[in-house]
Design a protein around this motif. Sequence first.
Motif, short mmCIF file in Angstrom:
data_model
loop_
_atom_site.label_atom_id
_atom_site.label_comp_id
_atom_site.label_asym_id
_atom_site.label_seq_id
_atom_site.Cartn_x
_atom_site.Cartn_y
_atom_site.Cartn_z
N PRO A 1 -57.60 29.92 -108.20
CA PRO A 1 -56.52 29.64 -107.25
C PRO A 1 -55.53 28.65 -107.87
N ILE A 2 -54.26 28.83 -107.53
CA ILE A 2 -53.21 27.94 -108.05
C ILE A 2 -52.46 27.36 -106.87
N LEU A 3 -52.32 26.05 -106.87
CA LEU A 3 -51.60 25.33 -105.84
C LEU A 3 -50.32 24.78 -106.43
N THR A 4 -49.24 24.80 -105.67
CA THR A 4 -47.98 24.19 -106.11
C THR A 4 -47.22 23.71 -104.89
N LYS A 5 -46.28 22.83 -105.14
CA LYS A 5 -45.38 22.37 -104.09
C LYS A 5 -43.96 22.66 -104.58
N LEU B 1 -47.87 25.64 -101.53
CA LEU B 1 -48.12 27.08 -101.62
C LEU B 1 -49.33 27.33 -102.49
N ILE B 2 -49.98 28.46 -102.25
CA ILE B 2 -51.17 28.80 -103.02
C ILE B 2 -51.11 30.26 -103.45
N TRP B 3 -51.67 30.51 -104.63
CA TRP B 3 -51.91 31.87 -105.09
C TRP B 3 -53.42 31.99 -105.23
N ASN B 4 -53.98 33.04 -104.68
CA ASN B 4 -55.41 33.24 -104.72
C ASN B 4 -55.71 34.54 -105.45
N GLY C 1 -46.01 35.73 -105.63
CA GLY C 1 -47.22 36.02 -104.86
C GLY C 1 -47.85 34.81 -104.20
N PHE C 2 -47.16 33.68 -104.16
CA PHE C 2 -47.68 32.48 -103.52
C PHE C 2 -47.36 32.53 -102.02
N SER C 3 -48.24 31.94 -101.24
CA SER C 3 -48.03 31.88 -99.79
C SER C 3 -48.39 30.47 -99.30
N PRO C 4 -47.97 30.11 -98.09
CA PRO C 4 -48.26 28.76 -97.58
C PRO C 4 -49.77 28.51 -97.51
#
Length: 152
Positions: A111-115, A139-142, A128-131
């Motif tokens: 998983p990747i987290l970003t702001k 936002l996170i990508w799983n 492909g990131f979502s809240p």
Amino acid sequence: MAVTVENLKLNFKTMDEFKRFKEYGLEELSMLEEFQIYMVEDHATSPFYGIYYGDKLAARMCLYVKKDGAALLENGPDQYLEIWKLEVLPQYQHKGLGLKLVEFAKSFNLPILTKPKVKSHSFWEKMGFSPLSESSSRLIWNPSASTTQKIS
């Protein structure tokens, strides 16, 4: 021109290239202080990744490995990644370099987290990131695959 993501070395040449980003980039995305801290503390590994366009550093990101992914996602892995900052110099934008950096991070299948910063929310959604939650600005990508590449 073949484009590859490289782990950036913690040296004075890379620091000079980061200074060029500070001149042309946005203050909110500056990584110079983080870079200097890692350099002074003599870390063995660098969390900084970049893409050279010719002999110029054109795009970069700060990618951290974080622990306790299970707290982030129910039944999630122990580790996740955080893209702290990602920047492509203006003259190199719209060439797919940001996409290439995100694809590199996704290749670890964690998983990747970003702001999102500087009105980049739509870029992250395209990737492909979502809240993370309804009230979160993060936002996170799983990943959906199960193969994991380990980074340290």
